[in-house]
Design a protein around this motif. Structure first.
Motif, PDB file in Angstrom:
ATOM      1  N   THR A  19       2.390 -15.481   5.846  1.00 21.33           N
ATOM      2  CA  THR A  19       0.894 -15.270   5.254  1.00 21.33           C
ATOM      3  C   THR A  19       0.251 -14.321   6.793  1.00 21.33           C
ATOM      4  O   THR A  19      -0.627 -13.300   6.792  1.00 21.33           O
ATOM      5  N   TYR A  20       0.241 -14.296   7.411  1.00 23.24           N
ATOM      6  CA  TYR A  20       0.119 -13.948   9.556  1.00 23.24           C
ATOM      7  C   TYR A  20       0.549 -12.572   9.724  1.00 23.24           C
ATOM      8  O   TYR A  20      -0.212 -11.770   9.622  1.00 23.24           O
ATOM      9  N   LEU A  21       1.556 -12.262   8.685  1.00 25.62           N
ATOM     10  CA  LEU A  21       2.396 -11.510   9.042  1.00 25.62           C
ATOM     11  C   LEU A  21       1.296 -10.231   7.534  1.00 25.62           C
ATOM     12  O   LEU A  21       1.555  -8.960   7.516  1.00 25.62           O
ATOM     13  N   VAL A  22       1.695 -11.205   6.433  1.00 18.51           N
ATOM     14  CA  VAL A  22       0.785 -10.046   5.825  1.00 18.51           C
ATOM     15  C   VAL A  22      -0.056  -9.469   6.259  1.00 18.51           C
ATOM     16  O   VAL A  22      -0.334  -8.159   5.257  1.00 18.51           O
ATOM     17  N   THR A  23      -1.011 -10.413   6.269  1.00 17.79           N
ATOM     18  CA  THR A  23      -2.356 -10.340   6.365  1.00 17.79           C
ATOM     19  C   THR A  23      -2.484  -8.877   8.318  1.00 17.79           C
ATOM     20  O   THR A  23      -3.101  -8.635   7.690  1.00 17.79           O
ATOM     21  N   ALA A  24      -1.818  -9.208   9.079  1.00 21.21           N
ATOM     22  CA  ALA A  24      -1.651  -8.053  10.086  1.00 21.21           C
ATOM     23  C   ALA A  24      -1.314  -6.779   9.328  1.00 21.21           C
ATOM     24  O   ALA A  24      -1.706  -5.925   9.894  1.00 21.21           O
ATOM     25  N   ILE A  25      -0.028  -7.269   8.149  1.00 21.39           N
ATOM     26  CA  ILE A  25       0.666  -5.522   7.762  1.00 21.39           C
ATOM     27  C   ILE A  25      -0.578  -4.998   6.755  1.00 21.39           C
ATOM     28  O   ILE A  25      -0.831  -3.964   6.805  1.00 21.39           O
ATOM     29  N   THR A  26      -1.106  -5.836   6.033  1.00 16.40           N
ATOM     30  CA  THR A  26      -2.315  -5.709   5.378  1.00 16.40           C
ATOM     31  C   THR A  26      -3.786  -4.937   6.146  1.00 16.40           C
ATOM     32  O   THR A  26      -4.373  -2.959   5.684  1.00 16.40           O
ATOM     33  N   MET A  27      -4.034  -5.274   7.248  1.00 19.49           N
ATOM     34  CA  MET A  27      -4.805  -5.293   7.736  1.00 19.49           C
ATOM     35  C   MET A  27      -5.252  -3.632   8.369  1.00 19.49           C
ATOM     36  O   MET A  27      -5.614  -3.149   8.452  1.00 19.49           O
ATOM     37  N   SER A  28      -3.236  -3.709   9.831  1.00 17.53           N
ATOM     38  CA  SER A  28      -3.383  -2.206   9.418  1.00 17.53           C
ATOM     39  C   SER A  28      -3.043  -0.943   9.169  1.00 17.53           C
ATOM     40  O   SER A  28      -3.677   0.163   8.829  1.00 17.53           O
ATOM     41  N   CYS A  29      -2.538  -1.007   7.218  1.00 16.16           N
ATOM     42  CA  CYS A  29      -3.082  -0.100   6.891  1.00 16.16           C
ATOM     43  C   CYS A  29      -4.154  -0.119   6.558  1.00 16.16           C
ATOM     44  O   CYS A  29      -4.617   1.078   6.139  1.00 16.16           O
ATOM     45  N   ILE A  30      -4.999  -0.939   6.140  1.00 22.64           N
ATOM     46  CA  ILE A  30      -6.452  -1.076   5.441  1.00 22.64           C
ATOM     47  C   ILE A  30      -6.976   0.339   6.835  1.00 22.64           C
ATOM     48  O   ILE A  30      -7.585   1.329   6.430  1.00 22.64           O
ATOM     49  N   LEU A  31      -7.328   0.243   8.323  1.00 24.81           N
ATOM     50  CA  LEU A  31      -7.484   0.689   8.930  1.00 24.81           C
ATOM     51  C   LEU A  31      -7.310   1.817   9.298  1.00 24.81           C
ATOM     52  O   LEU A  31      -7.531   2.420   9.915  1.00 24.81           O
TER      53      LEU A  31
END
Length: 120
Positions: free
Chosen positions: A47-59
């Motif tokens: 979950t934390y890895l997916v959140t980090a990847i998603t937030m970095s893509c969005i930002l």
């Protein structure tokens, strides 16, 4: 009296993102959320890895759109794409296309004396 149609003719704007860039940023956010769904739901990543990847893509994507919006303006992205599609040079290897060209004849005017000495 209040103006009812204040925004007619103006581009859509939200926090500095104008026109096309706003739609591009919205597409990046939706695409990143779909990426999170695939990474977490189908691949079963942490979950934390997916959140980090998603937030970095969005930002990163929204930051890039903000940078493009500030640099090129409302319709600058379309102008940039149009200049990329223009040829660098037009090469003509023979004179055949020009051999068939001839000067078009202009119709004579009613008062021909008034046009003497003037170019149209």
């Amino acid at each position: 009296m209040l103006e009812i149609n204040k925004g007619i003719g103006k581009p859509v704007e939200f926090r500095g993102l104008k026109g096309t860039y706003l739609y591009l940023a919205a597409g990046i956010v939706i695409g990143s959320l779909l990426l999170a769904l695939v990474l977490y739901g189908f691949l079963g990543l942490n979950t934390y890895l997916v959140t980090a990847i998603t937030m970095s893509c969005i930002l990163g994507g929204v930051w890039y759109c903000m940078r493009l919006s500030a640099k090129y303006g409302v319709s600058g992205l379309l102008k940039l794409e149009a200049t990329r599609n223009q040829p660098k040079a037009i090469l003509i290897s023979s004179a055949k296309p020009f051999a068939t060209l001839r000067e078009t004849k202009r119709p004579k005017s009613r008062n021909g004396a008034a046009l003497v000495g003037r170019r149209e």
